[in-house]
Design an enzyme around this catalytic site. Structure first.
Site, mmCIF file in Angstrom:
data_model
loop_
_atom_site.group_PDB
_atom_site.id
_atom_site.type_symbol
_atom_site.label_atom_id
_atom_site.label_comp_id
_atom_site.label_asym_id
_atom_site.label_seq_id
_atom_site.Cartn_x
_atom_site.Cartn_y
_atom_site.Cartn_z
ATOM 1 C CB ALA A 10 65.880 3.029 21.154
ATOM 2 N N GLY A 11 62.524 2.625 20.591
ATOM 3 C CA GLY A 11 61.643 1.865 19.710
ATOM 4 C C GLY A 11 60.896 2.725 18.709
ATOM 5 N NE ARG A 15 52.547 -3.605 18.208
ATOM 6 C CZ ARG A 15 52.603 -4.379 19.298
ATOM 7 N NH1 ARG A 15 51.561 -5.127 19.620
ATOM 8 N NH2 ARG A 15 53.677 -4.393 20.058
ATOM 9 C CD GLN A 73 68.749 -0.428 20.998
ATOM 10 O OE1 GLN A 73 67.713 0.171 21.280
ATOM 11 N NE2 GLN A 73 68.893 -1.736 21.190
ATOM 12 C CG ASP A 102 56.775 1.765 25.737
ATOM 13 O OD1 ASP A 102 57.378 1.469 26.786
ATOM 14 O OD2 ASP A 102 56.655 0.972 24.780
#
Length: 454
Positions: A10-11, A15, A73, A102
């Site tokens: 979900a991130g 970066r 989320q 990831d």
């Protein structure tokens, strides 16, 4: 016992500096999250649940062909909150393995070992020792060396920051415990998030054994937060592929200049020069030599084939003893029989080239069937497309096609036939016939070239 695999994806991955969700960035030609799914699918009796958030539509579209459930989320409130979104899909009588989209290179054997620990009623935690643990949660052990908790970097005191054993985030436990403990998580910490790692202290307080397990290499549990880390992980992965090939008897001119982006199966005594790329499913026989800068994708290469520099082979089948290149391109549907040749600057598409036939140079063969022992001269074109439909060109055994000939499909050239150089063939040529179809040459004496006007 049932196994539920929860993959956190979900991130945002800010970066990465990209509009593409982080888990969809590719390693070895495949999105990172697909590496995780492919390893998780090797667990018997497993169901896969993917927690999505940032770019959820893109992630779900990329995984449309995978058998997995999706859980949204909507707000990013930490790893514990993320796992909680998948609880409705979990089976309380089984075990749950938590993975990260990831962290792409953890092998299935590690997951299997952790699941076995969880099936014994324990909590399995994957940890690793790092020379520089900056940024990672530290593993807290008791006086008798039992794992009793994890403290995140921002919450750690100086003594805890000196610990080099860190949390990878990957854990497995009985699902009943997970369902019981998740509602007890608190966001009373430096980041104001619900940490999944707090479950380890809950397990220790409940008298449930926490078993730390370790990968063979730190790269197996390395997460990707930026493009430099992705490139570093890519090179490590490719070096493992190179080592595997060399251990199987392949000679690599430079193990650092080979990329395997899929499944590569290679026979014995194969020699591969620099800058080789294999994509998709590639099978290479024994005794094959591959020159520099070659790309092979979804292809089968027979024994003793020679592939010269800068050749591209995609969706093709090349039988034993063929010679390809240099600068040849075999497109999908190309099928070369034993001993055939596709030389420099030759393009072949959806065509069968017969045993021992030669297409030596500067030629396009598309939608064609060529018999045995034929010789196709330089500059030959099969004119297979009329702007709407594509048609077939058939060339018989031992036919000779002169240089700079155009064969306008649908057309058939018989066995043993000869086509004169520079001909445009629009109708059938019989066996053993000579066909010449070109304008009559005229020589004009006293011709004056145009001169430039002042």
């Amino acid at each position: 016992m049932s196994i539920d695999v929860v993959i956190l994806a979900a991130g945002q991955g800010s970066r990465m500096k990209s509009s593409l969700p982080k888990v969809l960035h590719k390693l070895a030609g495949k999105p990172m999250v697909l590496h995780v799914i492919d390893q998780a699918k090797q667990l018997a009796n497993s169901s896969i649940h993917v927690v999505v958030g940032h770019g959820a539509d893109q992630v779900e579209a990329a995984l449309a062909n995978e058998e997995c459930g999706f859980y949204l989320q909507a707000e990013q409130k930490g790893t514990g909150h993320a796992v909680a979104q998948a609880v409705p899909g979990l089976r309380a009588e089984g075990v749950t393995l938590v993975l990260y989209g990831d962290v792409p290179l953890t092998p299935a054997s590690v997951f299997e070992s952790m699941v076995q620990t969880a099936q014994q009623g324990k909590v399995a935690l994957l940890t690793v020792k790092l020379d520089d643990p900056t940024g990672y949660g530290r593993i807290i052990r008791s006086a008798v060396n039992d794992v009793v908790g994890i403290v995140e970097q921002k919450d750690a005191n100086p003594e805890q920051l000196a610990i080099t054993e860190v949390n990878t985030g990957i854990m497995a436990m009985p699902t009943s415990h997970l369902i019981e403990w998740l509602p007890q998580l608190s966001s009373n910490n430096a980041q104001g998030e619900y940490y999944l790692t707090d479950l380890i202290a809950m397990a220790a307080n409940a008298g449930i054994s926490v078993q730390a397990q370790h990968p063979e290499s730190e790269y197996e549990v390395q997460g990707v937060n930026n493009r430099r880390q992705l490139a570093e992980l890519e090179r490590w992965y490719q070096l493992q592929q190179a080592n595997r090939l060399m251990d199987a008897g392949v000679t690599l001119a430079d193990p650092t200049r080979i990329d395997v982006r899929g499944e590569l199966v290679v026979g014995s005594d194969v020699e591969i020069d620099i800058n080789f790329i294999a994509e998709g499913s590639v099978k290479i026989g024994s005794g094959v030599t591959i020159g520099p800068n070659c790309v092979i994708k979804d292809a089968v290469i027979g024994d003793n084939v020679e592939i010269l520099a800068n050749s591209h082979i995609d969706g093709a089948s090349v039988a034993a003893g063929c010679q390809i290149g240099p600068y040849a391109r075999l497109r999908p549907g190309s099928d070369l029989a034993a001993g055939a040749k596709a030389g420099n600057f030759v393009e072949i598409k959806k065509a069968k080239i017969g045993e021992g036939s030669k297409v030596n140079h500067l030629t396009y063969i598309g939608d064609a069937v060529i018999g045995k022992g034929a010789n196709i001269g330089a500059g030959t074109i099969t004119c297979n497309y009329d702007g709407v439909n594509k048609s077939l060109t058939e060339i018989g055994d031992n036919a000779f096609i002169g240089s700079n000939s155009s064969l306008v499909a649908p057309v058939k050239v018989g066995a043993g036939a000869t086509i004169g150089a520079g001909s445009t063939i629009t109708s059938e040529v019989g066996d053993e016939e000579l066909s010449v179809a070109r304008g009559k040459q005229r020589n004009i004496a006293g011709w004056q070239r145009p001169v430039k006007k002042s």
